[in-house]
Design an enzyme around this catalytic site. Sequence first.
Site, PDB file in Angstrom:
ATOM      1  N   ASP A   1       0.847  -1.204   0.000  1.00 60.49           N
ATOM      2  CA  ASP A   1       0.000   0.000   0.000  1.00 60.49           C
ATOM      3  C   ASP A   1       0.878   1.248   0.000  1.00 60.49           C
ATOM      4  OD1 ASP A   1      -2.499  -1.324   0.126  1.00 60.49           O
ATOM      5  OD2 ASP A   1      -2.218  -1.660   2.269  1.00 60.49           O
TER       6      ASP A   1
ATOM      7  N   LYS B   1      -0.970  10.086   0.997  1.00 60.73           N
ATOM      8  CA  LYS B   1      -0.869  11.367   1.715  1.00 60.73           C
ATOM      9  C   LYS B   1       0.394  11.375   2.595  1.00 60.73           C
ATOM     10  CE  LYS B   1      -5.778  12.247   1.972  1.00 60.73           C
ATOM     11  NZ  LYS B   1      -6.981  12.141   2.760  1.00 60.73           N
TER      12      LYS B   1
ATOM     13  N   PHE C   1      -2.935  -7.046  -7.984  1.00 63.62           N
ATOM     14  CA  PHE C   1      -2.663  -5.629  -8.229  1.00 63.62           C
ATOM     15  C   PHE C   1      -1.849  -5.434  -9.489  1.00 63.62           C
ATOM     16  CE2 PHE C   1      -4.160  -2.520  -5.095  1.00 63.62           C
ATOM     17  CZ  PHE C   1      -4.960  -3.362  -4.355  1.00 63.62           C
TER      18      PHE C   1
HETATM   19  C1  LIG Z   1      -2.089  -3.071  -2.447  1.00 63.31           C
HETATM   20  S1  LIG Z   1      -2.409  -4.604  -1.689  1.00 63.31           S
HETATM   21  C2  LIG Z   1      -1.453  -5.746  -2.694  1.00 63.31           C
HETATM   22  C3  LIG Z   1      -1.894  -7.166  -2.521  1.00 63.31           C
HETATM   23  C4  LIG Z   1      -1.063  -8.194  -3.331  1.00 63.31           C
HETATM   24  N1  LIG Z   1       0.317  -8.217  -2.906  1.00 63.31           N
HETATM   25  C5  LIG Z   1      -1.140  -7.886  -4.802  1.00 63.31           C
HETATM   26  O1  LIG Z   1      -0.127  -7.468  -5.386  1.00 63.31           O
HETATM   27  O2  LIG Z   1      -2.236  -8.078  -5.363  1.00 63.31           O
HETATM   28  C6  LIG Z   1      -1.411  -4.512  -0.208  1.00 63.31           C
HETATM   29  C7  LIG Z   1      -1.769  -5.569   0.798  1.00 63.31           C
HETATM   30  O3  LIG Z   1      -0.877  -5.490   1.904  1.00 63.31           O
HETATM   31  C8  LIG Z   1      -1.624  -5.660   3.084  1.00 63.31           C
HETATM   32  N2  LIG Z   1      -0.847  -5.052   4.189  1.00 63.31           N
HETATM   33  C9  LIG Z   1      -0.689  -3.732   4.434  1.00 63.31           C
HETATM   34  N3  LIG Z   1       0.104  -3.535   5.501  1.00 63.31           N
HETATM   35  C10 LIG Z   1       0.467  -4.771   5.945  1.00 63.31           C
HETATM   36  C11 LIG Z   1       1.263  -5.231   7.013  1.00 63.31           C
HETATM   37  N4  LIG Z   1       1.852  -4.365   7.850  1.00 63.31           N
HETATM   38  N5  LIG Z   1       1.431  -6.556   7.184  1.00 63.31           N
HETATM   39  C12 LIG Z   1       0.805  -7.441   6.344  1.00 63.31           C
HETATM   40  N6  LIG Z   1       0.028  -7.053   5.312  1.00 63.31           N
HETATM   41  C13 LIG Z   1      -0.135  -5.744   5.093  1.00 63.31           C
HETATM   42  C14 LIG Z   1      -2.940  -4.966   2.793  1.00 63.31           C
HETATM   43  O4  LIG Z   1      -3.984  -5.351   3.650  1.00 63.31           O
HETATM   44  C15 LIG Z   1      -3.178  -5.388   1.353  1.00 63.31           C
HETATM   45  O5  LIG Z   1      -3.877  -6.609   1.252  1.00 63.31           O
END
Ligand SMILES: C[S@@+](CC[C@H](N)C(=O)[O-])C[C@H]1O[C@@H](n2cnc3c(N)ncnc32)[C@H](O)[C@@H]1O
Length: 241
Positions: free
Chosen positions: A135, A139, A210
């Site tokens: 993610d 911001k 993604f």
């Molecule tokens: C933008 S999505 C990408 C998902 C996948 N890797 C893809 O490429 O389709 C980022 C994922 O990371 C997870 N995430 C965010 N912070 C995290 C953390 N500290 N530990 C584990 N997962 C996390 C979010 O919930 C989300 O499912």
Amino acid sequence: MRKLRRFNAEELAPYQWTFEASGRRKPPVSQDEQGVAPPPAPKPIDWTGLFGNANPVEIEVGMGKGLFLLTSAVGRPDTNFFGIEIVRKYQLYATSRFKVRELPNAKTACADAFAVFRRFVPTASVQAVHVYFPDPWWKSRHKKRRVFTPAFAAEAARIVRPGGRLLLATDVEEYFGVMTAIVRAMPAFRELRAVTSTGSIEEAGYETNFERKARQKGTPVWRAEFERTAEPITEVTDPAG
Ligand SMILES: C[S@@+](CC[C@H](N)C(=O)[O-])C[C@H]1O[C@@H](n2cnc3c(N)ncnc32)[C@H](O)[C@@H]1O
């Protein structure tokens, strides 16, 4: 989100690692002078015990719906895959996909990946860490929520064995710059490749959900791969400030 068959906790249990089940010890019998029991020591993950074999382990951080892990676990049955996802509904979704296929080499945890690394993953115990499309938290005031920080990279260096890999991908050029600046400044990692790809789905394919979305929109995808050297771990200053 596409509907998947629902499984109960017992059915999903073989595909999940939980802190409660694996990490918490009974409170010690003796207490300190104030009468307060010291906090239970975290129990490191025993990969061989968890997967039932000593095959190499690869971790994906933030696996979302688990497409990369699913494809990898099916295609590389001699490697164990462990996905850490902070959002319960995605972790359950990915876990259900592994249960549908009864994959013995894919497991998940619902937790913050950095906390799992720091508290539970033994040093030099994994072959690779994959961080795909983390993610971006656009911001400025939210950027501190980003998962990839100098401390995270230092933990990744601690848990990846020498010769192992750290693999990154994102469609956010600025975040790619931050992640690669952090890792390039660490002697514990050696860059193997860094590429930008603007290929369409037909040309380039996709490895994660993604990435599929990025390819459909025609957004470039940045990727880098690093090898863990035998050099000591250093924690660099955050280039994001
Ligand atoms: C933008 S999505 C990408 C998902 C996948 N890797 C893809 O490429 O389709 C980022 C994922 O990371 C997870 N995430 C965010 N912070 C995290 C953390 N500290 N530990 C584990 N997962 C996390 C979010 O919930 C989300 O499912």
